[in-house]
Design a protein around this motif. Structure first.
Motif, mmCIF file in Angstrom:
data_model
loop_
_atom_site.group_PDB
_atom_site.id
_atom_site.type_symbol
_atom_site.label_atom_id
_atom_site.label_comp_id
_atom_site.label_asym_id
_atom_site.label_seq_id
_atom_site.Cartn_x
_atom_site.Cartn_y
_atom_site.Cartn_z
ATOM 1 N N ASP A 229 43.084 91.997 41.058
ATOM 2 C CA ASP A 229 42.031 92.157 42.070
ATOM 3 C C ASP A 229 42.492 91.631 43.421
ATOM 4 O O ASP A 229 42.341 92.283 44.456
ATOM 5 N N GLY B 99 33.055 86.932 33.033
ATOM 6 C CA GLY B 99 33.649 88.159 33.560
ATOM 7 C C GLY B 99 32.922 89.427 33.143
ATOM 8 O O GLY B 99 33.157 90.503 33.707
ATOM 9 N N ILE C 49 32.532 93.409 35.340
ATOM 10 C CA ILE C 49 33.176 94.587 34.758
ATOM 11 C C ILE C 49 32.129 95.623 34.367
ATOM 12 O O ILE C 49 32.260 96.816 34.658
ATOM 13 N N ALA D 238 37.033 92.226 28.803
ATOM 14 C CA ALA D 238 37.213 93.677 28.743
ATOM 15 C C ALA D 238 37.204 94.172 27.296
ATOM 16 O O ALA D 238 36.574 95.190 26.967
ATOM 17 N N ILE E 225 37.602 100.964 31.241
ATOM 18 C CA ILE E 225 37.394 99.515 31.228
ATOM 19 C C ILE E 225 38.615 98.793 31.791
ATOM 20 O O ILE E 225 38.497 97.784 32.481
ATOM 21 N N SER E 226 39.803 99.340 31.511
ATOM 22 C CA SER E 226 41.037 98.772 32.062
ATOM 23 C C SER E 226 41.010 98.795 33.587
ATOM 24 O O SER E 226 41.310 97.796 34.252
ATOM 25 N N SER F 152 38.396 96.317 34.975
ATOM 26 C CA SER F 152 38.674 94.898 34.764
ATOM 27 C C SER F 152 39.956 94.421 35.438
ATOM 28 O O SER F 152 40.119 93.230 35.709
ATOM 29 N N THR G 134 40.679 88.782 38.979
ATOM 30 C CA THR G 134 42.004 88.750 38.374
ATOM 31 C C THR G 134 43.089 88.698 39.450
ATOM 32 O O THR G 134 42.830 88.935 40.635
ATOM 33 N N THR H 52 39.789 87.433 31.323
ATOM 34 C CA THR H 52 39.389 88.776 31.740
ATOM 35 C C THR H 52 39.738 89.805 30.676
ATOM 36 O O THR H 52 38.974 90.746 30.418
#
Length: 211
Positions: free
Chosen positions: A90, A125, A129, A166, A185-186, A189, A87, A162
């Motif tokens: 990232d 993705g 994750i 997620a 998860i947030s 991801s 992302t 993404t």
């Protein structure tokens, strides 16, 4: 990997290495090298990023702009081109600059270089994750199933891949009795909890219609 970088660096080896452009390129390649390690990127991604950066130099887009911002934008563009699931967040975290600065530079090179970026598949993705927060194969398979069904009727069109990955993982956790929160998860991801909630709402409507 060393051979890949040697090939990239030969692009400026025939000229004198004292001009500002040469120095700029060498610094950019160094930043890309660091990002490669931090984000576990392949040599193909970095070579593509370096190619895009060279194009930015030719278009004079580097003048007066942050090298780190443009490097991050080129790496993100290369990730999208190669369908590598990373992302904006990232990449921004990897080079330690603000996400909105990367986004601004990405919009610039996307527009000025007329980049043709393929639409990323949200299913790609899911493994990254899931593995980062220890989700099992059963949950991953359920998330993939959710997205495959959603893709068939066009639910995923125009949505951030993404965010969809997620959301599908979160719904799969609920279905399969997982114990991961939206916040976990947030963080894994790189998308916000609000995005996950919004995408979950859309996918839930779809799932209810299918039942």
């Amino acid at each position: 990997m060393k051979q890949s970088f040697d090939r990239i660096r030969t692009w400026d080896s025939r000229s004198q290495a004292h001009s500002s452009v040469d120095k700029n390129l060498r610094q950019a390649l160094s930043e890309m090298d660091k990002l490669k390690d931090k984000l576990s990127l392949t040599g193909a991604v970095i070579e593509k990023a370096a190619y895009i950066y060279r194009k930015a130099i030719e278009k004079k887009l580097v003048k007066g702009r942050s090298i780190q911002g443009l490097v991050a934008a080129c790496v993100y563009a290369a990730c999208r081109d190669t369908e590598t699931p990373r992302t904006l967040g990232d990449v921004a975290n990897g080079i330690n600059i603000r996400r909105k600065d990367v986004a601004r530079c990405y919009r610039l090179i996307f527009r000025e270089l007329d980049l043709k970026v393929p639409v990323a598949d949200p299913i790609n993705g899911i493994p990254r994750i899931a593995s980062s927060i220890g989700l099992g194969e059963k949950t991953k398979r359920k998330a993939v199933e959710i997205l495959r069904k959603a893709k068939k009727i066009g639910v995923v069109a125009g949505k951030d891949p993404t965010g969809l990955a997620a959301a599908a993982l979160y719904l799969a956790c609920i279905t399969e009795g997982g114990n991961k929160t939206q916040k976990e998860i947030s963080e894994a991801s790189g998308v916000t909890e609000v995005t996950i909630r919004n995408r979950c709402a859309g996918l839930r409507v779809f799932l209810e219609k299918q039942d």
